[in-house]
Motif scaffolding. Structure first.
Motif, short mmCIF file in Angstrom:
data_model
loop_
_atom_site.label_atom_id
_atom_site.label_comp_id
_atom_site.label_asym_id
_atom_site.label_seq_id
_atom_site.Cartn_x
_atom_site.Cartn_y
_atom_site.Cartn_z
N ASN A 257 1.27 -0.99 0.27
CA ASN A 257 0.09 -0.23 0.02
C ASN A 257 0.70 1.33 -0.36
N ALA B 133 -12.55 -7.18 -7.05
CA ALA B 133 -11.66 -5.99 -6.03
C ALA B 133 -10.45 -7.24 -5.69
N GLU C 202 -6.43 -8.21 -6.08
CA GLU C 202 -5.61 -7.54 -5.59
C GLU C 202 -4.23 -8.71 -4.52
N TYR D 92 -11.88 -1.95 1.76
CA TYR D 92 -12.63 -1.45 -0.02
C TYR D 92 -13.01 -0.14 0.55
N THR E 204 -13.31 4.57 -5.01
CA THR E 204 -11.81 3.95 -6.10
C THR E 204 -12.23 2.53 -6.93
N ARG F 210 -11.32 -0.35 -5.01
CA ARG F 210 -10.15 -0.93 -5.07
C ARG F 210 -9.58 -1.13 -3.58
N ARG G 111 -7.47 -3.20 -0.80
CA ARG G 111 -6.33 -3.11 -0.01
C ARG G 111 -6.13 -4.23 1.29
#
Length: 345
Positions: free
Chosen positions: A107, A147, A151, A179, A183, A185, A187
């Protein structure tokens, strides 16, 4: 981490119960170790977590408690006794180094991580919520799971000096995936558990995939759990790891059951077993499923008229003969012009 009280409350009602009113795991496992295993679901038993604002940025502060090392060692003893190839980072310095390295590696493109003392790490607070929260609220979507799968696949491509090969998480639960809806995204966070170094990369990766799936299989509804699982698996998409995953889709035996119960929030074992068997069947045909999804996802195109698609019947000119006839007619003289010029005497 998940609420420890909720897990303990669910434990006796869902695990196999014997004639004496105790579960099979409780009969096999000393009460002290059983309670310790359930306690470690709550990271606050090892680390305290707080939030603050430093230099205008919101940060999360994780501090290793003074008795965290002893609790981690007790959990590691249980892992060794039950043959579970993971362990907590018990030494504060080793945990701090690993946590910082993992946050920066995965990250560091947008978020900072830094040390704030021998027992403390700080990192920027990531926007969003954990997939565990979305799952319990009933707002989890396939896009979120896709997502997460992408990831995790990306994270597994990094190299780790600890393993001398590809990196793995060790505790890749839905709780540890943040989440961001804005975006899209996902992580991964929280790096307190690590796989045993003796495991191959594909085995470690398959365990990460399984740990995430267990949350979905244990908590999602009967209508949603399979589509959710397939969305995650299809997005992860590593055929070698998914083939390895098949050998991990079984209930454990003996005292390993306690940690399995923690992993599944002590959901009904019969339900989890049935869903594991279903996933085993699906992973064998995941290639077909991926092709089917890709075909369904293609935008429909209008077909253009083509003579190549027409049925040819006897007497119908072929494209070549039709083109030849058109060319010859274009070259032919007009009917009013003689084919030969007149001769003179």
């Amino acid at each position: 981490m998940r609420p420890r009280a909720a897990i303990r409350a669910n434990r006796r009602s869902t695990m196999p119960i014997g004639d004496d009113g105790t579960s099979s795991a409780e009969r096999l496992m000393p009460q002290a170790l059983s309670d310790a295993a359930a306690s470690f679901v709550d990271s606050l038993k090892i680390n305290s977590i707080s939030k603050a604002v430093r230099r205008g940025r919101r940060v999360v502060i994780k501090r290793r408690n003074v008795y965290g090392e002893q609790l981690a060692e007790l959990a590691n003893l249980y892992f060794r006794m039950s043959g579970i190839p993971i362990r907590f980072w018990s030494k504060a310095e080793e945990w701090r180094r690993w946590e910082l390295n993992c946050v920066r590696m995965l990250n560091g493109d947008r978020f900072r991580a830094f040390s704030s003392g021998p027992r403390t790490v700080c990192f920027d607070k990531m926007p969003g919520k954990s997939l565990w929260d979305y799952l319990n609220e009933g707002t989890l979507t396939r896009r979120m799971l896709e997502a997460a799968g992408s990831e995790l696949r990306r994270a597994h491509q990094f190299r780790s000096d600890e393993f001398g090969g590809p990196w793995s998480h060790g505790d890749a639960t839905a709780t540890n995936v943040i989440y961001n809806q804005r975006t899209g995204r996902a992580r991964f966070i929280d790096f307190e558990i690590v796989h045993d170094r003796s495991l191959s990369a594909k085995t470690r990766h398959a365990d990460d995939v399984l740990v995430f799936l267990l949350d979905i299989m244990a908590m999602a509804s009967s209508r949603q759990w399979l589509p959710f699982s397939l969305s995650f698996l299809n997005s992860y998409g590593d055929p070698v790891v998914l083939a390895e995953l098949t050998s991990h889709l079984a209930l454990p035996n003996g005292i390993a059951w306690i940690w399995w119960g923690v992993r599944t929030s002590f959901a009904n074992p019969a339900k989890v077993k049935q869903r594991l068997e279903r996933i085993r069947d699906v992973t064998a045909n995941l290639g077909f499923y991926r092709a089917f999804v890709a075909k369904r996802a293609r935008p429909r195109q209008r077909r253009r008229a083509s003579i190549n698609c027409q049925v040819i019947s006897p007497g119908m000119p072929s494209p070549i003969s039709l083109a030849r006839a058109t060319s010859e007619r274009a070259k032919a003289p007009s009917p009013g012009i003689p084919s030969k010029l007149p001769t003179t005497r």
